[in-house]
Design an enzyme around this catalytic site. Structure first.
Site, PDB file in Angstrom:
ATOM      1  N   HIS A 110      35.384 -41.169  -3.645  1.00 33.23           N
ATOM      2  CA  HIS A 110      34.723 -40.554  -4.814  1.00 33.23           C
ATOM      3  C   HIS A 110      34.599 -39.188  -4.858  1.00 33.23           C
ATOM      4  O   HIS A 110      35.302 -38.576  -4.044  1.00 33.23           O
ATOM      5  CB  HIS A 110      33.275 -41.515  -4.996  1.00 33.23           C
ATOM      6  N   GLU A 121      27.279 -42.333  -2.357  1.00 33.82           N
ATOM      7  CA  GLU A 121      28.154 -42.298  -1.349  1.00 33.82           C
ATOM      8  C   GLU A 121      29.197 -41.343  -1.411  1.00 33.82           C
ATOM      9  O   GLU A 121      29.599 -40.933  -0.433  1.00 33.82           O
ATOM     10  CB  GLU A 121      29.135 -43.843  -1.929  1.00 33.82           C
ATOM     11  N   HIS A 178      34.255 -44.862   3.064  1.00 29.04           N
ATOM     12  CA  HIS A 178      33.698 -45.391   1.996  1.00 29.04           C
ATOM     13  C   HIS A 178      32.218 -45.715   2.837  1.00 29.04           C
ATOM     14  O   HIS A 178      32.213 -46.074   3.831  1.00 29.04           O
ATOM     15  CB  HIS A 178      34.300 -46.346   1.185  1.00 29.04           C
ATOM     16  N   GLU A 229      34.813 -48.870   5.460  1.00 25.47           N
ATOM     17  CA  GLU A 229      33.363 -49.037   4.719  1.00 25.47           C
ATOM     18  C   GLU A 229      32.567 -49.230   5.805  1.00 25.47           C
ATOM     19  O   GLU A 229      32.144 -49.988   6.548  1.00 25.47           O
ATOM     20  CB  GLU A 229      33.431 -50.355   4.010  1.00 25.47           C
TER      21      GLU A 229
HETATM   22 ZN   LIG Z   1      33.647 -46.406  -2.164  1.00 29.26          ZN
END
Ligand SMILES: [Zn+2]
Length: 285
Positions: free
Chosen positions: A85, A123, A176, A251
């Protein structure tokens, strides 16, 4: 008096640490025990020899730094890091919904805003901080690092570029954190493209995911929803689909889980995530 007060606090620390360690054991597969042992060996070597490791220019808390990157030789290696992001995405909806190639013949939104903790820690901030720490460690070990974005205030890049920017690198690690609806899910998981760019690259992506999973498992719990090795195989993630090199999305944890949110919001926690990723990359070579 002091000793009486100290003992319960040490006990509490030990109790708090135990669940993570237990989960780590569950997440290890027997076939990769040699890798795990090698990883433990290099980590403890670094711990012993890096007494004064970790002072950083921005005053980060260095106490969580498990590895002294100078102990490792990544000279000649090129590593692509994609901090997921970007800080400017949320304020530019039309730019991030622009359609781009998904790497499988279709199209997909350029990018998304990402998730956040319940106290609104984004995030994008988390991935940027962990990615920057990881870059610092990799460069200190002699590696060349390519980042997918140059700051945390811009928009994008789009998901196709988040794959192709890694062309020519040895690997792509995309950072992430997950945002489940519920606060119950906990732990990290790893994602590889299935099918991958080709069979050889797909196999290499899997070994990279396993290596990162083992190193993450030394400090964090794997998310049990993704099986024993916490690896998920997906055909629909454009960043992975557009990569020509071994590629893994990590993640790191669940941002809605209060315990993990607290960890991600702390500098000490983020340093631990970066250390674990660094170790997983070193072990893969
Ligand atoms: Zn993400």
């Amino acid at each position: 008096m002091t000793q009486r007060l100290l003992a319960p606090s040490l006990l509490l620390t030990a109790v708090l640490l135990l669940p993570g360690l237990a989960a780590c054991d569950q997440g290890s597969s027997g076939s990769a025990s040699a890798t795990t042992q090698a990883s433990e060996r290099t980590t403890s070597k670094a711990k012993t020899e890096s007494g004064q490791a970790g002072k950083t220019a921005d005053g980060r808390d260095d106490t969580a730094s498990a590895s002294d990157p100078g102990e490792f030789d990544l000279e000649g290696k090129t590593i692509a890091i994609d901090p997921g992001h970007n800080g400017g995405n949320a304020s530019h909806p039309s730019e991030i919904t622009r359609q781009v190639p998904d790497g499988r013949g279709g199209t997909k939104d350029c990018n998304t805003t990402g998730t956040s903790t319940d106290s609104d820690y984004p995030e994008a901030d988390f991935t940027w901080d962990v990615g920057s720490r990881l870059r610092e460690s990799l460069e200190a070990a002699g590696a060349k690092v390519v980042l997918s974005r140059k700051d945390n205030t811009s928009v994008g890049p789009c998901v196709d570029e988040r794959g192709t920017f890694a062309d020519g690198a040895d690997m792509l690690v995309s950072i992430h954190a997950n945002g489940s609806e519920s606060s119950s899910p906990k732990g990290f998981h790893l994602i590889v493209a299935d099918p991958g760019a080709d069979e050889k690259t797909e196999r290499a992506s899997t070994t990279l995911a396993k290596s990162l999973g083992h190193s993450m498992g030394e400090s964090f719990s794997p998310n049990s929803a993704y099986g024993k090795d916490a690896i998920s195989r997906r055909p629909d993630l454009a960043g992975l689909n557009n990569a020509s090199v071994p590629a893994v999305i990590v993640e790191c944890g669940e941002m809605r889980n209060p315990t993990e949110a607290k960890l991600m919001e702390s500098k000490t926690g983020r340093a631990k995530y970066a250390d674990a990723l660094f170790q997983g990359i070193v072990d893969w070579y």
